[in-house]
Design a protein around this motif. Structure first.
Motif, PDB file in Angstrom:
ATOM      1  N   SER A  95      28.371  37.073   3.115  1.00 18.58           N
ATOM      2  CA  SER A  95      29.236  36.159   3.866  1.00 18.58           C
ATOM      3  C   SER A  95      29.630  36.844   5.160  1.00 18.58           C
ATOM      4  O   SER A  95      30.041  38.008   5.150  1.00 18.58           O
ATOM      5  CB  SER A  95      30.507  35.817   3.086  1.00 18.58           C
ATOM      6  OG  SER A  95      30.204  35.083   1.924  1.00 18.58           O
ATOM      7  N   SER A  97      32.105  36.113   8.472  1.00 12.50           N
ATOM      8  CA  SER A  97      33.168  35.279   9.031  1.00 12.50           C
ATOM      9  C   SER A  97      33.461  35.695  10.455  1.00 12.50           C
ATOM     10  O   SER A  97      33.605  36.887  10.743  1.00 12.50           O
ATOM     11  CB  SER A  97      34.456  35.421   8.211  1.00 12.50           C
ATOM     12  OG  SER A  97      34.253  35.038   6.874  1.00 12.50           O
ATOM     13  N   LYS A 109      39.083  31.428  10.442  1.00  7.73           N
ATOM     14  CA  LYS A 109      37.731  31.963  10.465  1.00  7.73           C
ATOM     15  C   LYS A 109      36.704  30.873  10.196  1.00  7.73           C
ATOM     16  O   LYS A 109      36.978  29.892   9.507  1.00  7.73           O
ATOM     17  CB  LYS A 109      37.555  33.108   9.478  1.00  7.73           C
ATOM     18  CG  LYS A 109      37.850  32.798   8.027  1.00  7.73           C
ATOM     19  CD  LYS A 109      37.653  34.056   7.191  1.00  7.73           C
ATOM     20  CE  LYS A 109      38.603  34.120   6.031  1.00  7.73           C
ATOM     21  NZ  LYS A 109      38.407  35.333   5.239  1.00  7.73           N
ATOM     22  N   LYS A 111      33.016  30.667   8.476  1.00 11.82           N
ATOM     23  CA  LYS A 111      32.328  31.520   7.504  1.00 11.82           C
ATOM     24  C   LYS A 111      30.989  30.913   7.100  1.00 11.82           C
ATOM     25  O   LYS A 111      30.896  29.715   6.847  1.00 11.82           O
ATOM     26  CB  LYS A 111      33.215  31.681   6.270  1.00 11.82           C
ATOM     27  CG  LYS A 111      32.670  32.573   5.181  1.00 11.82           C
ATOM     28  CD  LYS A 111      33.721  32.691   4.078  1.00 11.82           C
ATOM     29  CE  LYS A 111      33.269  33.588   2.965  1.00 11.82           C
ATOM     30  NZ  LYS A 111      34.318  33.689   1.938  1.00 11.82           N
TER      31      LYS A 111
END
Length: 120
Positions: A95, A97, A109, A111
């Protein structure tokens, strides 16, 4: 199978679709989880029988330094390199962000998450 995770890795980098984002830069956060069999390391307490998360951090750091327009491409590069470097890893989830993305409003954020398996 077990999982090894690094969470909340923070970087300042120059990613973004717009040229301005690539000049100004932004703060990013990366989470990465790998699935592997570390039974042997759990038994013998030897680093060479598991994934060295110090080296995993370094791989992510290297990829974060390469300017990329899309977070989708960045997550794919990190996942692909991880699977190439460690053949003992069965799958990886990444992930990325972008903190406080320039959207014209409040957003903590943006993401993007990608899960990639060796068999897929």
């Amino acid at each position: 199978m077990g999982k090894i995770s690094l969470q909340g890795l923070e970087f300042f980098a120059y990613h973004g679709f717009h040229d301005e984002e690539q000049k100004i830069g932004n703060r990013y956060e990366v989470d990465i989880t790998v699935e592997t069999n570390f039974d042997q390391a759990a038994e013998d307490d030897l680093l060479e029988h598991t994934v060295d998360y110090g080296q995993l951090y370094y791989l992510v750091q290297e990829e974060m330094q390469k300017t990329t327009r899309l977070l989708e491409r960045l997550t794919a590069r990190i996942a692909e390199r991880t699977l190439q470097k460690w053949t003992v890893i069965n799958s990886v989830e990444v992930s990325v962000s972008k903190l406080n993305p320039p959207l014209g409003g409040l957003c903590k954020k943006a993401k993007v998450t990608l899960q990639k398996s060796r068999n897929a």
